[in-house]
Design a protein around this motif. Structure first.
Motif, short mmCIF file in Angstrom:
data_model
loop_
_atom_site.label_atom_id
_atom_site.label_comp_id
_atom_site.label_asym_id
_atom_site.label_seq_id
_atom_site.Cartn_x
_atom_site.Cartn_y
_atom_site.Cartn_z
N ALA A 129 15.45 69.60 -52.90
CA ALA A 129 14.74 68.61 -52.09
C ALA A 129 15.62 67.41 -51.82
O ALA A 129 15.64 66.87 -50.72
CB ALA A 129 13.45 68.19 -52.79
N ALA A 130 16.37 66.97 -52.83
CA ALA A 130 17.27 65.84 -52.65
C ALA A 130 18.36 66.17 -51.63
O ALA A 130 18.71 65.34 -50.79
CB ALA A 130 17.90 65.46 -53.99
N THR A 131 18.87 67.39 -51.70
CA THR A 131 19.85 67.83 -50.72
C THR A 131 19.27 67.80 -49.32
O THR A 131 19.89 67.31 -48.38
CB THR A 131 20.34 69.26 -51.06
OG1 THR A 131 20.92 69.24 -52.35
CG2 THR A 131 21.35 69.75 -50.05
N THR A 167 29.95 69.50 -53.06
CA THR A 167 29.78 68.60 -51.92
C THR A 167 29.11 69.32 -50.77
O THR A 167 29.14 70.55 -50.68
CB THR A 167 31.14 68.06 -51.41
OG1 THR A 167 31.90 69.15 -50.90
CG2 THR A 167 31.90 67.33 -52.50
N GLU A 168 28.50 68.54 -49.92
CA GLU A 168 28.01 69.01 -48.62
C GLU A 168 28.71 68.12 -47.61
O GLU A 168 28.85 66.92 -47.81
CB GLU A 168 26.50 68.87 -48.51
CG GLU A 168 25.72 69.61 -49.58
CD GLU A 168 26.01 71.11 -49.65
OE1 GLU A 168 26.31 71.71 -48.59
OE2 GLU A 168 25.93 71.67 -50.75
N CYS A 206 28.92 64.19 -46.81
CA CYS A 206 27.52 63.86 -46.57
C CYS A 206 26.69 63.81 -47.85
O CYS A 206 25.64 63.18 -47.87
CB CYS A 206 26.90 64.89 -45.63
SG CYS A 206 27.69 64.95 -44.02
N LEU A 207 27.12 64.50 -48.89
CA LEU A 207 26.36 64.54 -50.13
C LEU A 207 27.29 65.02 -51.24
O LEU A 207 28.11 65.91 -51.03
CB LEU A 207 25.19 65.53 -50.01
CG LEU A 207 24.31 65.73 -51.24
CD1 LEU A 207 23.46 64.49 -51.50
CD2 LEU A 207 23.42 66.94 -51.05
N VAL A 208 27.17 64.41 -52.42
CA VAL A 208 27.89 64.87 -53.59
C VAL A 208 26.85 65.15 -54.67
O VAL A 208 25.99 64.31 -54.93
CB VAL A 208 28.91 63.82 -54.11
CG1 VAL A 208 29.69 64.38 -55.29
CG2 VAL A 208 29.85 63.37 -53.01
N ILE A 234 24.44 62.14 -54.86
CA ILE A 234 24.99 60.86 -54.43
C ILE A 234 25.05 60.88 -52.92
O ILE A 234 25.62 61.80 -52.33
CB ILE A 234 26.39 60.64 -55.04
CG1 ILE A 234 26.30 60.70 -56.57
CG2 ILE A 234 26.99 59.34 -54.56
CD1 ILE A 234 27.61 61.05 -57.24
N ASP A 235 24.48 59.85 -52.30
CA ASP A 235 24.48 59.74 -50.84
C ASP A 235 25.65 58.85 -50.42
O ASP A 235 25.55 57.63 -50.46
CB ASP A 235 23.15 59.13 -50.38
CG ASP A 235 23.07 58.98 -48.87
OD1 ASP A 235 24.06 59.29 -48.17
OD2 ASP A 235 22.01 58.55 -48.38
#
Length: 176
Positions: free
Chosen positions: A20-22, A76-77, A89-91, A102-103
């Motif tokens: 969900a966070a992703t 990562t994303e 974009c996202l870690v 992490i945003d």
């Protein structure tokens, strides 16, 4: 999105929360994912708010706690559609007892605490198929995170199976 960090946390439902966070962070970046992410977020909004770091103070405290562990898992994303260099974009980072997203696109966030953790020689960084992750961090940090263990590379050596995706590795390992 399935990550090494998510695979470490299943018993209490954290895997679903990390997904969900992703979705939350990805929806901020890609408007085409907004409807899909909204359905996931509807069920987990309070948990998601606690699982995504969007400020430097929270990130710093998390990274300080992880300096005392033997290893962390990292994924990562990123987006690469319109740029030569990937846009982080996202870690997703997990230690033995906690996992957070992490945003990096949050206004004002400083990723220096994360980069310091990735450069800490006392903490092993575990990736799965980390080639592109390494590229992103090398560009951002000016050096490659170390020490690193890549589960995909290890699987190619240790498991007599040709598949190297996380799910395929698990299947080959369990199938024996």
């Amino acid at each position: 999105v399935v990550t090494v960090a998510q695979l470490s946390y299943n018993e209490d439902g954290s895997q679903e929360v990390l997904m969900a966070a992703t979705a939350f962070v990805r929806a901020r970046i890609d408007e085409t994912l907004k409807d899909e992410a909204a359905a996931v977020l509807a069920a987990h909004v309070p948990e998601v708010a606690q699982m995504v770091f969007m400020d430097t103070a929270a990130l710093t405290a998390f990274c300080e706690r992880l300096k005392s562990v033997d290893f962390v898992t990292v994924d990562t994303e990123f987006m690469r559609e319109t740029t030569y260099w990937a846009k982080l974009c996202l870690v997703q980072v997990a230690g033995p007892d906690e996992a957070y997203c992490i945003d990096p696109l949050a206004p004002g966030i400083d990723l220096a605490p994360l980069y310091a953790l990735l450069d800490d020689a006392k903490v092993l960084k575990v990736f799965h198929a980390g080639r592109q992750d390494m590229e992103i961090f090398c560009k951002a940090m000016g050096k490659v995170p170390h020490p690193v263990f890549d589960t995909q590379v290890a699987a190619m050596v240790a498991i007599p199976c040709t598949a190297t995706g996380a799910n395929s590795i698990a299947f080959c390992f369990l199938a024996g």
